[in-house]
Design a protein around this motif. Structure first.
Motif, PDB file in Angstrom:
ATOM      1  N   ASN A   1      -0.691  10.931-105.987  1.00 54.00           N
ATOM      2  CA  ASN A   1      -0.978   9.519-106.257  1.00 54.00           C
ATOM      3  C   ASN A   1      -1.341   8.761-104.984  1.00 54.00           C
ATOM      4  O   ASN A   1      -0.707   7.787-104.617  1.00 54.00           O
ATOM      5  CB  ASN A   1       0.226   8.852-106.918  1.00 54.00           C
ATOM      6  N   THR A   2      -2.381   9.219-104.314  1.00 55.10           N
ATOM      7  CA  THR A   2      -2.877   8.504-103.139  1.00 55.10           C
ATOM      8  C   THR A   2      -4.382   8.319-103.293  1.00 55.10           C
ATOM      9  O   THR A   2      -5.028   9.055-104.045  1.00 55.10           O
ATOM     10  CB  THR A   2      -2.583   9.276-101.845  1.00 55.10           C
ATOM     11  N   PRO A   3      -4.955   7.359-102.569  1.00 58.59           N
ATOM     12  CA  PRO A   3      -6.411   7.190-102.645  1.00 58.59           C
ATOM     13  C   PRO A   3      -7.170   8.416-102.122  1.00 58.59           C
ATOM     14  O   PRO A   3      -8.246   8.738-102.606  1.00 58.59           O
ATOM     15  CB  PRO A   3      -6.678   5.971-101.759  1.00 58.59           C
TER      16      PRO A   3
ATOM     17  N   ALA B   1     -10.145  15.049-105.254  1.00 58.38           N
ATOM     18  CA  ALA B   1     -10.421  15.462-106.630  1.00 58.38           C
ATOM     19  C   ALA B   1     -11.893  15.278-106.978  1.00 58.38           C
ATOM     20  O   ALA B   1     -12.480  16.119-107.668  1.00 58.38           O
ATOM     21  CB  ALA B   1      -9.546  14.673-107.597  1.00 58.38           C
ATOM     22  N   ALA B   2     -12.511  14.204-106.489  1.00 62.46           N
ATOM     23  CA  ALA B   2     -13.933  13.989-106.742  1.00 62.46           C
ATOM     24  C   ALA B   2     -14.765  15.080-106.082  1.00 62.46           C
ATOM     25  O   ALA B   2     -15.706  15.606-106.692  1.00 62.46           O
ATOM     26  CB  ALA B   2     -14.352  12.609-106.248  1.00 62.46           C
TER      27      ALA B   2
ATOM     28  N   THR C   1      -5.844  15.175-109.267  1.00 58.14           N
ATOM     29  CA  THR C   1      -5.884  13.736-109.530  1.00 58.14           C
ATOM     30  C   THR C   1      -4.576  13.233-110.116  1.00 58.14           C
ATOM     31  O   THR C   1      -4.086  12.169-109.741  1.00 58.14           O
ATOM     32  CB  THR C   1      -7.033  13.415-110.502  1.00 58.14           C
TER      33      THR C   1
ATOM     34  N   SER D   1      -9.082  20.353-110.570  1.00 58.16           N
ATOM     35  CA  SER D   1      -9.467  19.004-110.130  1.00 58.16           C
ATOM     36  C   SER D   1      -8.694  17.944-110.905  1.00 58.16           C
ATOM     37  O   SER D   1      -8.296  16.919-110.338  1.00 58.16           O
ATOM     38  CB  SER D   1     -10.963  18.802-110.271  1.00 58.16           C
TER      39      SER D   1
ATOM     40  N   LEU E   1      -7.873  10.993-104.744  1.00 58.56           N
ATOM     41  CA  LEU E   1      -9.038  10.717-105.584  1.00 58.56           C
ATOM     42  C   LEU E   1     -10.311  11.255-104.938  1.00 58.56           C
ATOM     43  O   LEU E   1     -11.164  11.832-105.616  1.00 58.56           O
ATOM     44  CB  LEU E   1      -9.152   9.209-105.837  1.00 58.56           C
TER      45      LEU E   1
END
Length: 82
Positions: free
Chosen positions: A46-48, A54-55, A42, A38, A51
């Motif tokens: 490097n994209t929203p 990864a969350a 992240t 995870s 995130l």
């Protein structure tokens, strides 16, 4: 720099998980691999949306860590009964 360090740790732990014969140690190594992956998701992407991924992966890793802790607790109880 962080990606390389986390990658080395994940590879080392994966090798330890393959080598070890103790089931409890293997579960802990799998837990570390989950958190490391995870973190790598992240840091590398490097994209929203990364995130969000990864969350979600982190939440699933936390749930699996709780399952591992529960399993280890049951193993301790089984050893005490013998």
């Amino acid at each position: 720099m962080y990606v390389e360090i986390i990658g080395v740790i994940v590879i080392f732990v994966a090798l330890r998980a393959l080598i070890t014969r103790n089931r409890a140690e293997r579960l802990l190594y799998v837990n570390v691999i989950g958190f490391g992956v995870s973190a790598l998701i992240t840091l590398v992407i490097n994209t929203p949306f990364a995130l969000v991924v990864a969350a979600a992966f982190f939440i699933c890793s936390t749930i699996s860590a709780n399952a591992i802790a529960y399993t280890l607790k049951r193993l301790d109880d089984e050893i005490l009964l013998e």
